[in-house]
Design an enzyme around this catalytic site. Sequence first.
Site, PDB file in Angstrom:
ATOM      1  N   LYS A 191       0.827  -1.215   0.000  1.00 42.26           N
ATOM      2  CA  LYS A 191       0.000   0.000   0.000  1.00 42.26           C
ATOM      3  C   LYS A 191       0.864   1.269   0.000  1.00 42.26           C
ATOM      4  O   LYS A 191       2.058   1.207   0.240  1.00 42.26           O
ATOM      5  CB  LYS A 191      -0.928   0.000   1.225  1.00 42.26           C
TER       6      LYS A 191
HETATM    7  C1  LIG Z   1      -9.783  -2.187  -1.282  1.00 42.47           C
HETATM    8  C2  LIG Z   1      -9.213  -3.024  -0.176  1.00 42.47           C
HETATM    9  N1  LIG Z   1      -9.973  -3.235   0.904  1.00 42.47           N
HETATM   10  C3  LIG Z   1      -9.506  -3.954   1.942  1.00 42.47           C
HETATM   11  C4  LIG Z   1      -8.251  -4.504   1.923  1.00 42.47           C
HETATM   12  C5  LIG Z   1      -7.797  -5.340   3.079  1.00 42.47           C
HETATM   13  O1  LIG Z   1      -6.675  -4.773   3.694  1.00 42.47           O
HETATM   14  P1  LIG Z   1      -5.815  -5.598   4.746  1.00 42.47           P
HETATM   15  O2  LIG Z   1      -4.946  -6.542   3.966  1.00 42.47           O
HETATM   16  O3  LIG Z   1      -5.019  -4.533   5.452  1.00 42.47           O
HETATM   17  O4  LIG Z   1      -6.759  -6.295   5.643  1.00 42.47           O
HETATM   18  C6  LIG Z   1      -7.406  -4.275   0.831  1.00 42.47           C
HETATM   19  C7  LIG Z   1      -6.046  -4.833   0.819  1.00 42.47           C
HETATM   20  O5  LIG Z   1      -5.509  -5.375  -0.054  1.00 42.47           O
HETATM   21  C8  LIG Z   1      -7.913  -3.527  -0.263  1.00 42.47           C
HETATM   22  O6  LIG Z   1      -7.166  -3.299  -1.344  1.00 42.47           O
END
Ligand SMILES: Cc1ncc(COP(=O)(O)O)c(C=O)c1O
Length: 386
Positions: A191
Amino acid sequence: MGVTGTSPDQLIPVFDVRVTREDLDAVAATLRSGWLTMGPRTRDFEIAFAQAIGARHGVAVSSCTAALHLAYLAAGIGPGDEVIVPSCTMVATAAAVLYAGGTPVFADIVGVHEPLVDPGHVEALITDRTRAVVAMHFGGYAAAADRLAALCRERDLVLIEDAAHSPLATLGGRSLGTWGLAGAFSFFSNKVLCAGEGGLLATDDDEVAAFARSRRSHAMTTGSWDRHNNGPSHYDVPALGFNYRTDEPHAALLLSRLRRLPEEIDRRRKITRRYRRLLGEIPGLIVPFSDESVETSSCYVMPVMVCDPARQGPLRMALREVHGVQTSIFYPAIHEFTAYRSRFPGVSLPHTELAARCEITLPLFPHLTDAQQDRVVEALRAELTS
Ligand SMILES: Cc1ncc(COP(=O)(O)O)c(C=O)c1O
């Protein structure tokens, strides 16, 4: 000065993370401090991040998925409640609705030129069971949070933002992730602000912040840091909570990286403008979003759409095998995954399905060089004009 990263003659990765000496020093100092679970650095990071996006509260958690789950619970989502979500997103947006006991209802995107949830379709999907709507800001480009916020106000619904991609991105001067009851951010390793794992729930609502703070650590009435610092030695557990805690090394790394984030996003925007200029000349490609939207985006990813879906697989293969360019797909549609197709049969979202078959995510990271970018563009030109 970066101490890790790729060299120019290697495969050009779709994402690349550079860890600096300052990052390493911040984490080393934290490890030496002997306090590793949530503590003062976590609090400092929460305050700094909330300030950076203009939110009243930031609650650091273990992932964006955890932040989404807590946001849905704080919104009162439970069995029988419908939550309208895009299907053109990462699976966690919808999975966390199911964790809360609710039912995700999938909305289409505007189209391949704008892979963002379509407010018109959201409105058409509202029933008397709808409780909330989720805006996901694809790639850091603003979904119509203003229109969705107005719609939610009018229909007495809750707006939640999946702001996983969009730290420091704005719409009409207001930060993404601050338009609804809560915004969920991700600090996963690819990210724009990354620490391997991590997330944060942003909110202006005192009760939602208190709810998330409590539930992220088993709903215990005091935390380890308080008890360590001569706070109350006993605690109660008045509700069901989770272990969604983050820890001090992650917070230290995020604090260090947050300082560089504005300049890294500037770099991302510059690279994106250059991509748009160069890719615009290549036939058979659609470059989504507008030039203006780049200026307020966090430019997390560089999506392109091939006009002919049959070319998506072979083109990705040629980019990798012949030209040494790694790509990804943002996103396979959630409603087409096995687990969701079997639970929610018959969902049909033509724009989302087309985007899933046409999209190719190109390399984008702040230290991508012009030479690497030229290699990506020339590889696409060679393949699409041959
Ligand atoms: C749009 C979106 N929502 C939620 C997530 C979930 O994030 P995390 O991996 O921090 O739980 C991601 C991660 O890839 C994402 O791109």
